[in-house]
Enzyme design. Structure first.
Site, PDB file in Angstrom:
ATOM      1  N   GLU C  58     -50.824  25.995  48.233  1.00 13.51           N
ATOM      2  CA  GLU C  58     -51.318  27.260  47.702  1.00 13.51           C
ATOM      3  C   GLU C  58     -50.878  28.466  48.519  1.00 13.51           C
ATOM      4  O   GLU C  58     -50.606  29.537  47.962  1.00 13.51           O
ATOM      5  CB  GLU C  58     -52.852  27.236  47.579  1.00 13.51           C
ATOM      6  N   HIS C 125     -65.172  22.773  42.223  1.00  8.59           N
ATOM      7  CA  HIS C 125     -64.355  23.019  41.030  1.00  8.59           C
ATOM      8  C   HIS C 125     -65.106  23.869  40.001  1.00  8.59           C
ATOM      9  O   HIS C 125     -64.763  23.853  38.820  1.00  8.59           O
ATOM     10  CB  HIS C 125     -63.946  21.690  40.358  1.00  8.59           C
TER      11      HIS C 125
HETATM   12  C1  LIG Z   1     -56.357  22.554  47.246  1.00 10.82           C
HETATM   13  C2  LIG Z   1     -56.221  21.836  45.960  1.00 10.82           C
HETATM   14  N1  LIG Z   1     -55.135  22.072  45.198  1.00 10.82           N
HETATM   15  C3  LIG Z   1     -54.997  21.448  44.012  1.00 10.82           C
HETATM   16  C4  LIG Z   1     -55.941  20.574  43.572  1.00 10.82           C
HETATM   17  C5  LIG Z   1     -55.814  19.924  42.200  1.00 10.82           C
HETATM   18  N2  LIG Z   1     -55.450  18.524  42.358  1.00 10.82           N
HETATM   19  C6  LIG Z   1     -56.372  17.564  42.450  1.00 10.82           C
HETATM   20  S1  LIG Z   1     -55.702  16.079  42.768  1.00 10.82           S
HETATM   21  C7  LIG Z   1     -54.141  16.711  42.730  1.00 10.82           C
HETATM   22  C8  LIG Z   1     -52.973  15.827  42.942  1.00 10.82           C
HETATM   23  C9  LIG Z   1     -53.067  15.164  44.266  1.00 10.82           C
HETATM   24  O1  LIG Z   1     -51.952  14.372  44.440  1.00 10.82           O
HETATM   25  P1  LIG Z   1     -51.914  13.273  45.548  1.00 10.82           P
HETATM   26  O2  LIG Z   1     -52.289  13.879  46.851  1.00 10.82           O
HETATM   27  O3  LIG Z   1     -50.609  12.610  45.460  1.00 10.82           O
HETATM   28  O4  LIG Z   1     -53.087  12.271  45.176  1.00 10.82           O
HETATM   29  P2  LIG Z   1     -53.210  11.364  43.855  1.00 10.82           P
HETATM   30  O5  LIG Z   1     -53.874  12.196  42.821  1.00 10.82           O
HETATM   31  O6  LIG Z   1     -51.858  10.933  43.468  1.00 10.82           O
HETATM   32  O7  LIG Z   1     -54.086  10.229  44.278  1.00 10.82           O
HETATM   33  C10 LIG Z   1     -54.166  18.072  42.494  1.00 10.82           C
HETATM   34  C11 LIG Z   1     -52.984  18.946  42.416  1.00 10.82           C
HETATM   35  C12 LIG Z   1     -57.057  20.354  44.399  1.00 10.82           C
HETATM   36  N3  LIG Z   1     -58.049  19.521  44.046  1.00 10.82           N
HETATM   37  N4  LIG Z   1     -57.164  20.976  45.589  1.00 10.82           N
END
Ligand SMILES: Cc1ncc(C[n+]2csc(CCOP(=O)(O)OP(=O)(O)O)c2C)c(N)n1
Ligand SMILES: Cc1ncc(C[n+]2csc(CCOP(=O)(O)OP(=O)(O)O)c2C)c(N)n1
Ligand SMILES: [Mg+2]
Ligand SMILES: [Mg+2]
Lengths: 323, 322, 322, 323
Positions: C58, C125
């Protein structure tokens, strides 16, 4: 700005040195206040980078930005006036030491937030790529700044997007009082490049030619579409972090050794080895620098204070023409 | 006579001695003693394990403090300038403030941070950013205006169970107060202090502005204007009772805030008075605050951005005459 | 009838077509179309160069948008949930908001972000965090409550020269409005809208709360209570004139805010009314807002945290009867 | 919790699978709402980590935390009740799917902010080091999380301070819709370890024993004072990111191939190769898991809603005893 010879480079380096010495003196005399971080000992990096850049390239700086700005062609008088908080300063006294800029020189500003200009630099580079302008952006940071989250996020994004960006880390051994060993788990900043799938380069930051060559190569690579480049320049911050710094966290012996390796005398010695007329030319450049700085201070001192009634002006940019 | 700086330092030292779980964490707080020298010398008594210099990593620094607190330690973190706390807003908002409500974990962290202008440091080293936290349930906020209050509140903060933003105004650091040989006892949060009594106008302020308001009140006493000065000491919890009583007493209210007027905490106080004491007001309430602009570096311009004893006194005179 | 979502999407598409300097930047806005589907399908028309998926970063995402804007592009950034904008507070506060004042650079970035509760997403959220920005000079803030306003303000935001926080309430996304074949013209910031006219009580609200206030006003009309609803549309700049006129018209004011009451923007509005229209008030002003607590996930608990048509109507009835 | 055999591990893995399938079903039926991220396909990592840990160790999780919590001994009934927003849930309905915790199990919570628990994990590890408790902290993150600034800051700090911390990255190929190639300039997360002067390990995250062995070794190293360890586990997120995910960013063929390699069937096959009585025991464990989940749902459904008048309780912790 354009540097036609190593003597030109020496001239700017000595100008930076004299500017910074003046800043230290003016602070100790209480004639300027606020804060300032001088770059004595790091002049070869500032000028080496600037000498490698092309006229349309852009530059983002740090809290320790006077040398960068002067190397990019900043006017010592308007800079000094800004330090004095005068109406003739680069930002009419709003910026002070840490936030000066001059877009006409491609100098997108110093920045008071450590690593705070790295996203800005990515964005400038994105615009260059978007419109294929051929511009490359040089983004300077310190060794301490490489521990900020922004460093990681920006390098990853810039590498992914192959942005025309050269990140130059001025590794001067300290972040304020914090030595590398206390700040970085792996003390090679160039080694961090691998985490982003690129190769980092480390050079002697007190050698004008080493910096210029490394940054030139990096600029060429970046300009040819190879994307993000990382150059680490080893140097030493000969002064304190800022005016209040008693430097108790390091020894006089360490400082004395570092003075033996300082870039200005090194360049002078190299020039004298190469050019028989060097001593005279150097003496003249030294003299010019002293005069320029004296004039800059004179300009600043004789300039008017800003009008307090303007303090709320310019908060918002005027409407821009749209497509 | 002891400076604000030395009083905080002594308080930290006393707490470090009292409880082995207390430790300090921040940038350049060890050998350097912090940008304002508050922690100077502590490392020689307590060592690097308890006076922990961190890399320039505000997010991780605060996150680590939160985790250590959750596990039972009592970290006192320093953010070198309050302007940099912007980098830790996520950890403070989304983790620290919610740690007990959601996770049932204690979070006894104290985040000490120097705030405010007046030293010509420019737009990113002069802000008063309590407004980033006053609207976040789950955080406590202290903003003392004297050395004794700072010591007393800091002790409470360190011994408490709640995340605290502890605001130290840069211009308070060099000021001196009579502090006895022993430190004052801990002061619970949520108790404002009437630092000057008067019947004409109530002034509510905190941090350095409370100091200026007191000076103004002393000046105005000579003119026959009685000023009731409410020094909030903590913004969260807010001592609404004391404010309300003071406002009802004088029927006139001036709130002084250092930051830009719009969106500041003075608005919250005004709204509460509006809600609770509408009928007691004899004149419209007034907020005296900075203009809606960043703080410029030049002393001339900076001075135009921050309330002074003079502008406070003028505002009080005006209110008194309505 | 078009949803809020589709209207924003169409507006983005129109702006992308109009100006080649406009591009979108954010997490999962390409093939995925964003967490709420706002940008769904745009990548097939505009390609990955103009609909730019970023890593989960971000700070860099917003920093890059700022730099691109400073160099002449017009980035529209998406922060997936407003709760995550906490990670970009530094870039927005210390860089974007000061870019013109200090550096004389334009900063035409728009940061679109879904805010608010009501979907059971839990404490990190569901927040409404405009309070992190309402006190920062140099930023504009939009919080529309209808599809047409969202479109009109978004156009202005994209074509302007100023950093804009553009708040889209999650519960507005699926709602439908009559939108003509052509989009509404751009609407300058700083113009509130009287969405319902009445003589008894003025309600000031924004975003989803303005939507609820309108519904409440319609209900109360049947009971003979005339409600003047001021939908702010933008919080910065704030249309103080329209608010003031409405308050003076009815003599009674309710401000509705979704977030916790303490430290919210309702306080700012209350303070301004206090300062400007003290003599016109016939009853104490009231703020209806969430309690000072995080937003819990459970529907039962969450419902207790957010004003509803019913609680708004009750508050209006109470005010009308004073 | 303690795992005495691979059958125990299988039992938890199938329980996780059934739990997640139930969550998906309940969502599609509209019986639970809000959000949830299921970990179907990643069960071997959750159980492999937990099986390697000692009773006093601590764990921090992500938004995709049900499997972690169950592997650490989380009670399916109270978890399901939390998903239903009931008063008997782990946080009385306050946490929902993304923020559950149980300190008595050393489970310091899931976290809705990507990489948001990394500082927390550093702090827990610092406390362990400070009091020399012998505890090691396991901190899980996703591949996408490794692009957050917090990743960089935490790893650097933890490596510098030799914190007893094992960071386990569940590299499931995607961050929401973003494939590794769009998120990471260098797609090896283990390779990022070098930037912090440590060695990263990458293992097959769909092999229970590979995960358990790698995490065991890492825990041993961390416990013996060698500090931060980084283990990357390669896996695949078989379901969508969350309920709304149409998975249009990847092909059915890719998913089908991934299903061929899913950890539960793999472990079953291994057990059947090794133990003649495996089919029967596995069938029994499958049956038990189904029953446990049915009971968990029953418990959740029949539990009362939380009392709305409690919504403001517990914002602040009660006073703690001090030294
Ligand atoms: C600071 C923040 N940015 C974006 C999100 C939205 N978000 C939730 S899970 C996710 C993907 C996370 O990817 P990864 O770390 O690979 O974990 P996975 O979901 O694959 O287990 C995103 C973008 C969030 N929860 N927090
Ligand atoms: C976000 C942030 N954190 C801390 C500071 C305070 N600070 C200013 S310069 C500095 C040291 C920077 O070190 P380095 O990056 O090595 O640059 P150098 O000063 O050595 O040139 C620190 C800690 C700051 N300005 N911004
Ligand atoms: Mg340095
Ligand atoms: Mg992933």
């Amino acid at each position: 700005m354009t540097f036609h010879s190593d003597f030109d480079c020496y001239g700017r380096m000595v100008l930076i040195r004299r500017f910074e010495e003046a800043v230290e003196r003016l602070f100790s005399e209480g004639r300027i206040t606020g804060t300032a971080h001088v770059c004595i000992g790091q002049e070869a990096i500032a000028v080496g980078m600037a000498a490698a850049m092309q006229p349309n390239d852009a530059f983002t700086s740090t809290h320790r930005g006077h040398g960068h700005f002067l190397a990019m062609g900043g006017d010592p008088g308007r800079m000094m006036a800004e330090m004095f908080g005068k109406a003739t300063g680069y930002a009419y006294g709003r910026a002070g030491s840490q936030m000066m800029s001059d877009l006409s020189l491609g100098f997108y500003g110093a920045n008071g937030i450590t690593a705070g200009s790295m996203g800005l630099a990515c964005g400038l580079a994105l615009q260059a790529q978007y419109h294929n302008t051929g511009r490359v952006v040089v983004c300077t940071i310190g060794d301490g700044a490489s521990n900020e989250g922004m460093f990681h996020e920006s390098l990853n994004l810039a590498a992914l997007w192959h942005l025309p960006l050269v990140v130059v880390c001025e590794n001067n051994g300290y972040a304020m009082s914090t030595p590398l060993s206390v700040g970085l788990a792996n003390q090679s900043i160039a080694a961090r490049a691998a985490a982003y799938g690129i190769t980092g380069t480390a050079v002697d930051g007190n050698s004008l030619s080493a910096v210029r060559d490394a940054v030139s190569l990096a600029l060429t690579q970046a300009r040819s579409g190879k994307g993000l480049q990382l150059v680490e320049c080893h140097t030493y911050r000969l002064s304190g972090h800022s005016k209040g710094d008693k430097r108790e966290y390091r020894s006089p012996a360490e400082e004395a050794a570092a003075w033996e390796n300082e870039p200005l005398a090194r360049l002078a010695a190299e020039l004298e080895k190469q050019y028989p007329d060097a001593p005279g030319r150097i003496a003249q450049l030294n003299q010019q620098a002293a005069e320029t700085i004296a004039a800059a201070i004179e300009f600043a001192v004789s300039s008017p204070d800003p009008d307090p009634s303007t303090v709320c002006d310019d908060l918002f940019a005027p409407h821009l023409p749209t497509a | 006579m002891k400076t604000f700086t030395a009083t905080i330092r002594d308080t930290l030292a006393a707490e470090l001695r009292r409880d082995p779980n207390v430790f300090l964490i921040g940038e350049d707080i060890g050998a350097y003693g912090g940008a304002f020298g508050v922690t100077r010398g502590l490392i020689s008594e307590f060592g690097p394990n308890r006076i922990r210099d961190t890399p320039i990593s505000e997010q991780a620094l605060i996150g680590t403090a939160i985790g250590a607190a959750a596990a039972g330690l009592r970290p006192v973190a320093e953010i070198m300038f309050m302007d940099f706390i912007t980098l830790a807003v996520d950890q403070l908002t989304n983790l620290a403030a919610k740690l007990h409500y959601i996770y049932k974990l204690p979070c006894p962290i104290v985040v000490r941070t120097p705030a405010g202008g007046g030293r010509g440091y420019g737009a990113t080293h002069s802000q008063t950013l309590e407004r980033l936290f006053t609207g976040t349930p789950g955080l406590h906020i202290a903003a003392p205006s004297t050395a004794a209050d700072a010591s007393a509140l800091l002790q409470s903060a360190i011994r408490g169970a709640t995340p605290v933003i502890f605001i130290e105004h840069k211009l308070l650091y060099p000021l001196r107060w009579e502090i006895g040989l022993t430190l004052p006892p801990p002061l619970p949060f949520g108790h404002a202090n009437i630092t000057h009594s008067g019947n004409n106008v109530t002034v509510v302020a905190w941090s350095y502005m409370a100091h200026l308001a007191l000076t103004a009140a002393n000046q105005l006493a000579a003119e026959g204007i009685g000023v009731e000065v409410v020094d909030l000491r903590t913004l969260a919890p807010l001592d609404e009772e004391t404010i309300t009583a003071a406002v009802r007493k004088t029927g006139r209210l001036l709130i002084v805030e250092e930051g830009p007027k719009t969106g500041g905490f003075a608005g919250e106080i005004a709204a509460r008075i509006f809600e609770t004491s509408y009928d007691y007001l004899e004149a419209p309430l007034r907020r005296l605050a900075g203009p809606d602009t960043p703080v410029p570096a030049s002393r001339t311009l900076e001075a135009a951005c921050i309330p002074t004893v003079e502008t406070i006194a003028n505002a009080i005179r005006e209110l008194a005459s309505l």
